[in-house]
Write an enzyme that holds these catalytic residues in place. Structure first.
Site, mmCIF file in Angstrom:
data_model
loop_
_atom_site.group_PDB
_atom_site.id
_atom_site.type_symbol
_atom_site.label_atom_id
_atom_site.label_comp_id
_atom_site.label_asym_id
_atom_site.label_seq_id
_atom_site.Cartn_x
_atom_site.Cartn_y
_atom_site.Cartn_z
ATOM 1 N N ARG A 1 -8.383 37.618 14.981
ATOM 2 C CA ARG A 1 -7.441 36.539 14.672
ATOM 3 C C ARG A 1 -6.345 37.058 13.747
ATOM 4 O O ARG A 1 -6.606 37.911 12.888
ATOM 5 C CB ARG A 1 -8.165 35.346 14.051
ATOM 6 N N ASP B 1 -6.990 33.486 9.427
ATOM 7 C CA ASP B 1 -8.117 32.555 9.358
ATOM 8 C C ASP B 1 -8.134 31.957 7.952
ATOM 9 O O ASP B 1 -8.201 32.699 6.964
ATOM 10 C CB ASP B 1 -9.421 33.302 9.641
ATOM 11 N N ASP C 1 -10.124 29.064 5.679
ATOM 12 C CA ASP C 1 -11.291 28.175 5.632
ATOM 13 C C ASP C 1 -11.446 27.570 4.247
ATOM 14 O O ASP C 1 -11.350 28.272 3.229
ATOM 15 C CB ASP C 1 -12.577 28.953 5.966
ATOM 16 N N ASN D 1 -9.680 40.522 3.814
ATOM 17 C CA ASN D 1 -10.157 39.218 3.344
ATOM 18 C C ASN D 1 -9.818 38.984 1.880
ATOM 19 O O ASN D 1 -9.700 39.923 1.088
ATOM 20 C CB ASN D 1 -11.671 39.092 3.510
ATOM 21 N N PHE E 1 -17.951 38.902 2.563
ATOM 22 C CA PHE E 1 -16.487 38.935 2.530
ATOM 23 C C PHE E 1 -15.898 37.648 1.961
ATOM 24 O O PHE E 1 -14.706 37.595 1.638
ATOM 25 C CB PHE E 1 -15.899 39.242 3.921
ATOM 26 N N ARG F 1 -21.940 35.269 3.741
ATOM 27 C CA ARG F 1 -20.832 36.173 4.013
ATOM 28 C C ARG F 1 -20.361 36.869 2.742
ATOM 29 O O ARG F 1 -19.773 36.248 1.862
ATOM 30 C CB ARG F 1 -19.655 35.400 4.637
ATOM 31 N N GLU G 1 -1.960 28.447 10.236
ATOM 32 C CA GLU G 1 -2.557 29.354 11.224
ATOM 33 C C GLU G 1 -1.738 29.371 12.513
ATOM 34 O O GLU G 1 -1.486 30.440 13.089
ATOM 35 C CB GLU G 1 -3.995 28.933 11.527
ATOM 36 N N GLU H 1 -15.953 44.799 7.335
ATOM 37 C CA GLU H 1 -16.301 44.959 8.741
ATOM 38 C C GLU H 1 -16.486 43.593 9.396
ATOM 39 O O GLU H 1 -16.943 42.645 8.746
ATOM 40 C CB GLU H 1 -17.595 45.766 8.872
ATOM 41 N N PRO H 2 -16.131 43.459 10.676
ATOM 42 C CA PRO H 2 -16.301 42.180 11.369
ATOM 43 C C PRO H 2 -17.772 41.838 11.550
ATOM 44 O O PRO H 2 -18.636 42.718 11.589
ATOM 45 C CB PRO H 2 -15.612 42.405 12.718
ATOM 46 N N ARG I 1 -2.248 31.942 15.577
ATOM 47 C CA ARG I 1 -3.712 31.991 15.629
ATOM 48 C C ARG I 1 -4.175 31.388 16.952
ATOM 49 O O ARG I 1 -3.772 30.280 17.321
ATOM 50 C CB ARG I 1 -4.307 31.198 14.451
ATOM 51 N N GLU J 1 0.834 -1.205 0.000
ATOM 52 C CA GLU J 1 0.000 0.000 0.000
ATOM 53 C C GLU J 1 0.872 1.259 0.000
ATOM 54 O O GLU J 1 0.576 2.249 -0.686
ATOM 55 C CB GLU J 1 -0.932 0.019 1.210
#
Length: 275
Positions: A210, A213, A215, A174, A241, A239, A196, A162-163, A201, A73
């Site tokens: 943070r 970030d 994702d 972003n 952003f 979102r 991160e 903006e957050p 982070r 394998e």
């Protein structure tokens, strides 16, 4: 997708759980199918537009002879990995590795393993609102691109946003990238968490500030959910952003859950804000 085949390549090498197998060696039989577009090579009759199967055979031989694996394998995994790393034209590979005369004290022709591996497309959102925000994002992009299992294909402009979430904090910077990767979704997630951590982070306050970030928004066209990862990202369609940088890269990325293109999702979100 077109395929180039290499069937029953015989290589004498030293792999196995038993000491005798590693010391004495034995024959292995390897077949591979390389998924790639052969049209340009076929139309132009030029090897530069294809994948040189003689070179691939030598690469397989190097992997088999210059390493010692307990498991077939592991040998198959490393063959697939090295082919995809070296040959960008190869979009996917199937490796069939057989081990004749396996020491199992029974009458059997061969034992073997067959695996399929391919390149994946991941859309990744980036954000920062602590310290040198642009440096954090730029370094994250470089870290992803410098990894041999990833290749950054496109980077959006970075935007100030903006957050969200009600926590008082600085504005975010972003952006989004599209990357090709050989990682699975969970392997990619672990790698992004590593980056991160390198940027200190801390996950203390939900929706809080943070340094970095990262994702996974989309991964191919898969839909998955478990305790550690949900794809597509469950908040992506809410979102701006995320959607704005994604639309800059490609407004026709299809959200397989919402059954809409990201351009349509951004328009819907902006229309809701104006009501």
């Amino acid at each position: 997708m077109d395929k180039i085949f290499i069937d029953n390549l015989e290589i004498f090498a030293n792999h196995g759980v038993l000491k005798e197998e590693n010391a004495l060696g034995q024959k292995f039989v390897i077949s591979v199918a390389l998924e790639c577009d052969t049209r340009h090579a076929g139309k132009r009759d030029n090897l530069d537009n294809s994948v040189n199967y003689a070179d691939v055979c030598r690469l397989i031989e190097d992997v088999m002879k210059n390493n010692t694996y307990q498991l077939i394998e592991a040998a198959a995994e490393n063959i697939a990995q090295e082919i995809l790393i070296k040959y960008e034209k190869v979009r996917g590979v199937t490796v069939n590795l057989k081990k004749p005369w396996a020491p199992i004290l029974m009458n059997v022709d061969t034992v073997g393993v067959e695996i399929e591996r391919k390149r994946h497309t991941a859309y990744i959102a980036l954000g920062s609102n602590i310290g040198d925000k642009r440096r954090h994002l730029d370094e994250a992009v470089r870290s992803i691109d410098n990894n041999e299992y990833c290749k950054v294909k496109c980077v959006s402009e970075f935007i100030v946003t903006e957050p969200v979430g009600g926590v008082e904090q600085d504005d975010f910077l972003n952006g989004c990238i599209v990357a090709e990767t050989l990682y699975t979704p969970h392997e990619l997630l672990d790698f992004l968490h590593e980056i991160e951590r390198e940027h200190n982070r801390e996950r203390i306050i939900h929706w809080g500030p943070r340094t970095l970030d990262l994702d996974i928004i989309f991964f191919d066209d898969i839909i998955m959910s478990d305790d550690t990862l949900v794809i597509p990202h469950p908040e992506a369609d809410k979102r701006e952003f995320v959607l704005r940088p994604l639309c800059e890269i490609s407004p026709y990325i299809y959200h397989p859950v919402k059954k809409s293109f990201v351009g349509e999702l951004l328009l819907e979100l902006q229309q809701k804000k104006t009501k």
